[in-house]
Design an enzyme around this catalytic site. Structure first.
Site, PDB file in Angstrom:
ATOM      1  N   LEU A 222       3.417   6.319  -1.948  1.00 30.99           N
ATOM      2  CA  LEU A 222       4.219   7.182  -2.332  1.00 30.99           C
ATOM      3  C   LEU A 222       4.561   7.456  -3.955  1.00 30.99           C
ATOM      4  CD1 LEU A 222       5.033   6.561   0.510  1.00 30.99           C
ATOM      5  CD2 LEU A 222       7.319   7.209  -0.030  1.00 30.99           C
TER       6      LEU A 222
ATOM      7  N   VAL B 229       0.855  -1.309   0.020  1.00 32.16           N
ATOM      8  CA  VAL B 229      -0.001   0.057  -0.107  1.00 32.16           C
ATOM      9  C   VAL B 229       0.784   1.345   0.101  1.00 32.16           C
ATOM     10  CG1 VAL B 229      -1.662   1.142   1.296  1.00 32.16           C
ATOM     11  CG2 VAL B 229      -1.834  -1.295   1.238  1.00 32.16           C
ATOM     12  N   CYS B 230       2.035   1.227   1.024  1.00 33.75           N
ATOM     13  CA  CYS B 230       2.697   2.335   0.909  1.00 33.75           C
ATOM     14  C   CYS B 230       3.408   2.499  -0.482  1.00 33.75           C
ATOM     15  CB  CYS B 230       4.000   2.086   1.800  1.00 33.75           C
ATOM     16  SG  CYS B 230       3.331   1.767   3.625  1.00 33.75           S
ATOM     17  N   THR B 231       3.867   1.509  -1.366  1.00 32.22           N
ATOM     18  CA  THR B 231       4.463   1.856  -2.501  1.00 32.22           C
ATOM     19  C   THR B 231       3.475   2.611  -3.425  1.00 32.22           C
ATOM     20  OG1 THR B 231       5.798  -0.086  -2.272  1.00 32.22           O
ATOM     21  CG2 THR B 231       5.383   0.247  -4.251  1.00 32.22           C
TER      22      THR B 231
END
Ligand code: BEZ
Length: 211
Positions: A49, A44-46
């Site tokens: 960002l 999810v973070c990928t």
């Protein structure tokens, strides 16, 4: 204690992927979007960002700078950003804080121990040019945020700072706005040459004034 709207965003110095940053100096004269993600090399973070990097021009148009944070090291961030570019089709173009000692996370209350006692939650702080906190939101690790919403809030804050209006539900730049209840009808008539529609004494609609 957690930060509240109107508080001064605490200053800090931190190591980032773009070198050491002193927060207030770095954002001087600008709005800032400071956001935390739980962990590098996570799906999810990928996506978050990568998408936020695609919005660079949108943030710049709004005089806003973006700064990310997790408790991973700057070295980890630097290893991870290649994956973001490869999978999201966009290089990261803003600094990411390596907050291994959790100093900034603690200052901004980004670790919520009953959710996870070591990783940061998905916090967002919108901070104005006077270093005041203007928006806080917190999402759980499993839910990616909507960064278009952050742009929308910036539009609303910047509009309502300059004009005696508020923005209604789901408002977007260019749509009609609400005359603040503190204005009398006479004052509103003088301030809004386009006039206003009085649906109720407290609900008066006018054109966005700065178009
Ligand atoms: C993610 O970014 O996919 C993620 C990070 C931490 C916990 C769960 C999901």
């Amino acid at each position: 204690m957690s930060l509240r709207l109107g508080d001064i965003a605490p200053d800090f110095t931190a190591d980032t992927t773009e070198g050491e940053i002193s927060f207030h100096d770095w954002k001087s004269g600008s709005w800032a979007v400071l956001f935390s993600h739980p962990k590098d090399f996570t799906p999810v973070c990928t996506t978050e960002l990568g998408y936020t990097a695609k919005l660079k021009e949108e943030f710049a148009t709004r005089n806003a700078k973006v700064l990310a944070l997790s408790v991973d090291s700057v070295a980890d961030h630097k290893n991870w950003v290649g994956d973001i570019e490869e999978t999201q089709g966009q290089a990261v173009n803003f600094p990411i804080i390596g907050d291994t000692d959790r100093a900034v996370a603690t200052l901004y209350d980004m670790i919520h121990p009953n959710a996870n006692d070591t990783l940061t939650v998905r916090s967002v702080f919108v901070i104005d040019p006077n270093n005041k906190v203007r928006l806080t939101i917190t999402y759980p690790a499993s839910t990616g945020r909507n960064f278009d919403e952050i742009l929308r809030v910036l539009d609303s804050l910047q509009l309502t700072d300059g004009y005696k209006v508020a923005t209604p539900v789901n408002w977007k730049h260019g749509e009609d706005v609400i005359v603040v209840p503190a204005l009398s009808d006479e004052e509103a008539t003088a301030l809004f040459p386009a006039g206003f529609e009085k649906k109720k004494p407290y609900l008066r609609i006018t054109k966005q004034p700065n178009l």
